[in-house]
Write a protein that holds these residues in place. Structure first.
Motif, PDB file in Angstrom:
ATOM      1  N   UNK A  20       0.843  -1.090  -0.094  1.00  0.00           N
ATOM      2  CA  UNK A  20       0.068   0.089   0.076  1.00  0.00           C
ATOM      3  C   UNK A  20       0.957   1.270  -0.048  1.00  0.00           C
ATOM      4  N   UNK A  21       1.886   1.305   0.880  1.00  0.00           N
ATOM      5  CA  UNK A  21       2.654   2.390   0.873  1.00  0.00           C
ATOM      6  C   UNK A  21       3.492   2.703  -0.391  1.00  0.00           C
ATOM      7  N   UNK A  22       4.025   1.786  -0.947  1.00  0.00           N
ATOM      8  CA  UNK A  22       4.748   1.750  -2.194  1.00  0.00           C
ATOM      9  C   UNK A  22       3.898   2.442  -3.309  1.00  0.00           C
ATOM     10  N   UNK A  23       2.525   1.718  -3.365  1.00  0.00           N
ATOM     11  CA  UNK A  23       1.768   2.273  -4.226  1.00  0.00           C
ATOM     12  C   UNK A  23       1.263   3.745  -3.861  1.00  0.00           C
ATOM     13  N   UNK A  24       0.973   4.138  -2.905  1.00  0.00           N
ATOM     14  CA  UNK A  24       0.536   5.293  -2.699  1.00  0.00           C
ATOM     15  C   UNK A  24       1.491   6.635  -2.578  1.00  0.00           C
ATOM     16  N   UNK A  25       2.735   6.087  -1.960  1.00  0.00           N
ATOM     17  CA  UNK A  25       3.534   7.224  -1.599  1.00  0.00           C
ATOM     18  C   UNK A  25       4.224   7.904  -2.748  1.00  0.00           C
ATOM     19  N   UNK A  26       4.432   7.707  -3.881  1.00  0.00           N
ATOM     20  CA  UNK A  26       5.081   8.631  -4.977  1.00  0.00           C
ATOM     21  C   UNK A  26       4.453   9.724  -5.081  1.00  0.00           C
ATOM     22  N   UNK A  27       5.128  10.923  -4.878  1.00  0.00           N
ATOM     23  CA  UNK A  27       4.487  12.474  -5.016  1.00  0.00           C
ATOM     24  C   UNK A  27       3.712  12.719  -4.237  1.00  0.00           C
ATOM     25  N   UNK A  28       3.611  12.031  -2.956  1.00  0.00           N
ATOM     26  CA  UNK A  28       2.949  12.565  -1.681  1.00  0.00           C
ATOM     27  C   UNK A  28       1.113  12.419  -2.163  1.00  0.00           C
ATOM     28  N   UNK A  29       0.621  13.257  -1.040  1.00  0.00           N
ATOM     29  CA  UNK A  29      -1.036  13.026  -1.218  1.00  0.00           C
ATOM     30  C   UNK A  29      -1.517  11.540  -0.997  1.00  0.00           C
ATOM     31  N   UNK A  30      -0.935  10.904   0.136  1.00  0.00           N
ATOM     32  CA  UNK A  30      -1.308   9.542   0.469  1.00  0.00           C
ATOM     33  C   UNK A  30      -1.185   9.465   1.761  1.00  0.00           C
ATOM     34  N   UNK A  31      -2.309   8.637   2.461  1.00  0.00           N
ATOM     35  CA  UNK A  31      -2.385   8.453   3.696  1.00  0.00           C
ATOM     36  C   UNK A  31      -2.613   6.908   3.927  1.00  0.00           C
ATOM     37  N   UNK A  32      -1.674   6.452   4.715  1.00  0.00           N
ATOM     38  CA  UNK A  32      -2.113   4.917   5.191  1.00  0.00           C
ATOM     39  C   UNK A  32      -2.835   4.532   6.112  1.00  0.00           C
ATOM     40  N   UNK A  33      -3.885   3.672   5.816  1.00  0.00           N
ATOM     41  CA  UNK A  33      -5.052   3.118   6.579  1.00  0.00           C
ATOM     42  C   UNK A  33      -5.508   1.820   6.214  1.00  0.00           C
ATOM     43  N   UNK A  34      -6.491   1.193   6.955  1.00  0.00           N
ATOM     44  CA  UNK A  34      -7.026   0.196   6.854  1.00  0.00           C
ATOM     45  C   UNK A  34      -8.034   0.472   5.728  1.00  0.00           C
ATOM     46  N   UNK A  35      -8.433  -0.738   5.099  1.00  0.00           N
ATOM     47  CA  UNK A  35      -9.389  -0.480   3.972  1.00  0.00           C
ATOM     48  C   UNK A  35     -10.926  -0.157   4.449  1.00  0.00           C
ATOM     49  N   UNK A  55       2.007  -2.973  11.188  1.00  0.00           N
ATOM     50  CA  UNK A  55       1.648  -1.992  10.438  1.00  0.00           C
ATOM     51  C   UNK A  55       2.270  -0.795  10.392  1.00  0.00           C
ATOM     52  N   UNK A  56       2.323  -0.395  11.794  1.00  0.00           N
ATOM     53  CA  UNK A  56       3.144   1.046  12.379  1.00  0.00           C
ATOM     54  C   UNK A  56       4.403   0.819  11.796  1.00  0.00           C
ATOM     55  N   UNK A  57       5.153  -0.456  12.248  1.00  0.00           N
ATOM     56  CA  UNK A  57       6.450  -0.447  11.820  1.00  0.00           C
ATOM     57  C   UNK A  57       6.915  -0.364  10.170  1.00  0.00           C
ATOM     58  N   UNK A  58       5.965  -1.156   9.530  1.00  0.00           N
ATOM     59  CA  UNK A  58       6.209  -1.291   8.114  1.00  0.00           C
ATOM     60  C   UNK A  58       5.978   0.312   7.716  1.00  0.00           C
ATOM     61  N   UNK A  59       5.045   1.231   8.163  1.00  0.00           N
ATOM     62  CA  UNK A  59       4.782   2.417   7.601  1.00  0.00           C
ATOM     63  C   UNK A  59       6.076   3.349   7.909  1.00  0.00           C
ATOM     64  N   UNK A  60       6.593   3.092   9.186  1.00  0.00           N
ATOM     65  CA  UNK A  60       7.902   3.574   9.352  1.00  0.00           C
ATOM     66  C   UNK A  60       9.045   3.461   8.592  1.00  0.00           C
ATOM     67  N   UNK A  61       9.097   2.023   8.115  1.00  0.00           N
ATOM     68  CA  UNK A  61      10.240   1.808   7.537  1.00  0.00           C
ATOM     69  C   UNK A  61      10.006   2.100   5.917  1.00  0.00           C
ATOM     70  N   UNK A  62       9.061   1.833   5.462  1.00  0.00           N
ATOM     71  CA  UNK A  62       8.629   1.963   4.066  1.00  0.00           C
ATOM     72  C   UNK A  62       8.284   3.193   3.565  1.00  0.00           C
ATOM     73  N   UNK A  63       7.477   4.121   4.702  1.00  0.00           N
ATOM     74  CA  UNK A  63       6.740   5.392   4.400  1.00  0.00           C
ATOM     75  C   UNK A  63       7.429   6.650   4.220  1.00  0.00           C
TER      76      UNK A  63
END
Lengths: 352, 212
Positions: free
Chosen positions: A312-327, A342-350
């Motif tokens: 999710x992070x790698x799909x949404x992150x490029x260029x900004x304008x993305x927030x990570x959440x559940x579906x 989920x938190x740790x993965x956001x810290x790592x990849x986000x």
């Protein structure tokens, strides 16, 4: 006052979320799972107690920030709470989210409804506002607070009863229109009350208007215009909103985005992937999503949660304008370790 | 045959106001109640199911057809008696405890009845024990459960465990459905199948009892 993760990492949570909402690039992808029921369970409380002891809800949300580094607090309140606007009965369960019974039965009744209700005299909504005030006192401007109200059609479904409203679309469309017209100015005033109490953003849902429920034709004629009007009123007042597209909206995403919310929070739907949404609508709205709350957060292993979050992070992150959440909302019964993952993965990849 | 086609069309279009007159006309002209049920009303609901499956009909349209069917059945039921009520199988169904959503479950009931099932509808907010009691009493072929909330969906697993503990699990097929439910969840809790909508529910139910 709680510390937000931003104090260690650079931006404060509120700045991080707002940067994303404004389609900018923050220091890292904001982590904003809507975890109301989970938080209450995690903190050791029962959901049925919240209306009579709002401090428990505030405490539960603060633990989300402290223990899971959430970048937002989610206000209390679901659509059934709004039944009290029309004098209906709120059904409170011991440890489940509340429900309601249909309370509006005719157009004549709609005409007689109070057009200017005093929220302080409506127990459920008054509790929601008290919670926001208490949260604000705790987090100040460090962590953003997200208030809730339903879209007009969702409100209509609650007060009419979903089955009745579905038939009204064909048999009594004027009632559908009039209920929404009744609600829009009240919802706007309620949104203003949420902001005044301390909310930074509001979120709306309209889960009975997706393609699982009604045709695009009915949506265009009897739902969409009222959503447009609702969000226009918010924009006039400078209120930013996150519109949750619960369920499958793949044949009406264009209309949903055109309604004008600053952020579109999507369900996990194959035809509406984050990549597709970013490519198609990313210049118009911030995109939020979409780790599957049941398959992954509820039933997944730690590795599966990490992998789904990374995707999710790698799909949404490029260029900004993305927030990570559940579906959707985080289920009450997920293993807390999965939200940690989920938190740790956001810290790592986000990180940008 | 033309009259039966007209009745079927009225059902599909959801023309509530004239369905009863049309059914009475058909009876007056010699069609039996069974003939009208089996060759007009049930095929009409089947067609609505097909339309829903391909995205040509949605909940409002299916509900309206169901209401039209109910109106037609008001005229026919006194005439149908036992011999007219073909019984494909028996289904016990309900929305699990803590959950009061009923529209999905009601649509499934409608489609199951149109397919000839006897449906014991336990309603909403149904405790696990009520499912067990109903299975013991009614001896159904199928148990159907609905949940619309992620907080209540886990109750479905509890019901399946209770069926196991009561020694009843092997006697029934278990179908589950609702907004947060999917194949993966159904498999995790030990259900026999997940149904994405009322059409699929009726078709899978027919498969379970060997009709299709």
């Amino acid at each position: 006052m709680v510390a937000s993760r931003g104090e260690e990492a650079g931006m404060m949570s509120r700045d991080r979320l707002f940067t994303s909402l404004q389609l900018g690039v923050p220091d890292r992808v904001p982590f904003a799972p809507r975890a109301r029921e989970f938080a209450v369970r995690y903190a050791g409380y029962r959901y049925g107690d919240i209306l009579t002891d709002v401090d428990k809800y505030v405490d539960a949300q603060l633990r989300l920030v402290e223990d899971f580094h959430a970048d937002a607090l989610w206000g209390y309140g679901t659509t059934p709470h709004f039944i009290q606007l029309v004098g209906g009965k709120l059904i409170v369960f011991d440890d489940d989210v509340p429900a309601s019974e249909p309370a509006v039965h005719s157009r004549e009744q709609v005409a007689l409804l109070d057009k200017n209700p005093d929220f302080a005299r409506i127990p459920a909504l008054s509790a929601c506002l008290r919670i926001i005030r208490k949260m604000k006192k705790e987090v100040g401007s460090l962590v953003p607070i997200i208030g809730y109200f339903p879209m007009p059609f969702r409100f209509a479904a609650e007060v009419r009863g979903l089955e009745n409203l579905m038939l009204d679309l064909i048999l009594n469309p004027d009632l559908v229109r009039e209920l929404q017209e009744y609600f829009i100015p009240i919802a706007t005033r309620y949104a203003e009350a949420l902001i005044e109490a301390g909310a930074d953003v509001v979120t709306e849902t309209n889960e009975v208007a997706n393609k699982n429920c009604i045709s695009r034709k009915h949506f265009e004629e009897l739902v969409h215009p009222y959503c447009v009007a609702q969000i226009a009123q918010l924009k006039e007042r400078g209120i930013k909103s996150i519109f949750h597209l619960c369920g499958n909206w793949s044949d009406r995403l264009d209309l949903a985005v055109a309604e004008g919310a600053e952020c579109i929070w999507v369900d996990k739907v194959e035809e509406a992937s984050i990549v597709y949404l970013k490519r198609t609508f990313g210049s118009k709205a911030c995109i939020m999503g979409d780790v599957h709350v049941v398959n992954t957060l509820l039933h997944g292993t730690l590795e599966e949660v990490t992998e789904a979050t990374r995707e999710s992070v790698e799909e949404g992150k490029p260029g900004g304008g993305f927030i990570l959440s559940g579906s959707c909302s985080v289920p009450r019964d997920i293993p807390p370790e999965n939200l940690h993952a989920m938190d740790e993965a956001c810290q790592k990849y986000g990180r940008y | 045959m033309e009259q039966l086609e007209e009745i079927k069309e009225l059902l599909i279009e959801g023309v509530l106001r004239s369905i009863q007159d049309k059914v009475k006309d058909a009876l007056a002209e010699g069609h039996s109640a069974e003939d009208i049920l089996n060759n007009a009303l049930n095929p009409g609901m089947d067609d609505m199911g097909d339309k829903m499956a391909v995205g040509e009909a949605f909940i409002p349209e299916v509900l309206l057809s169901a209401k039209t069917m109910e109106a037609a059945l008001e005229v026919l039921k006194p005439l149908l008696g036992e011999k007219g009520s073909r019984q494909t199988g028996i289904v016990v169904i309900g929305t699990v405890q803590g959950d009061v959503h009923n529209i999905g479950k009601n649509l499934v009931v409608i489609m199951l009845e149109a397919a000839g099932f006897k449906v014991i509808d336990l309603g909403i907010n149904v405790p696990s024990q009520n499912f067990i009691d109903a299975v013991e009493m009614e001896k159904p072929d199928i148990v159907g459960m609905s949940a619309m909330l992620t907080t209540t969906m886990l109750k479905m697993g509890e019901v399946i465990q209770a069926l196991d503990a009561s020694g009843l699990r092997e006697n029934v097929k278990v179908m589950v459905g609702g907004a947060p439910i999917n194949d993966i969840f159904a498999a995790k809790i030990g259900a026999d199948t997940y149904c994405k909508d009322c059409v699929e529910a009726a078709r899978k139910a027919e498969e379970f009892v060997g009709k299709k």
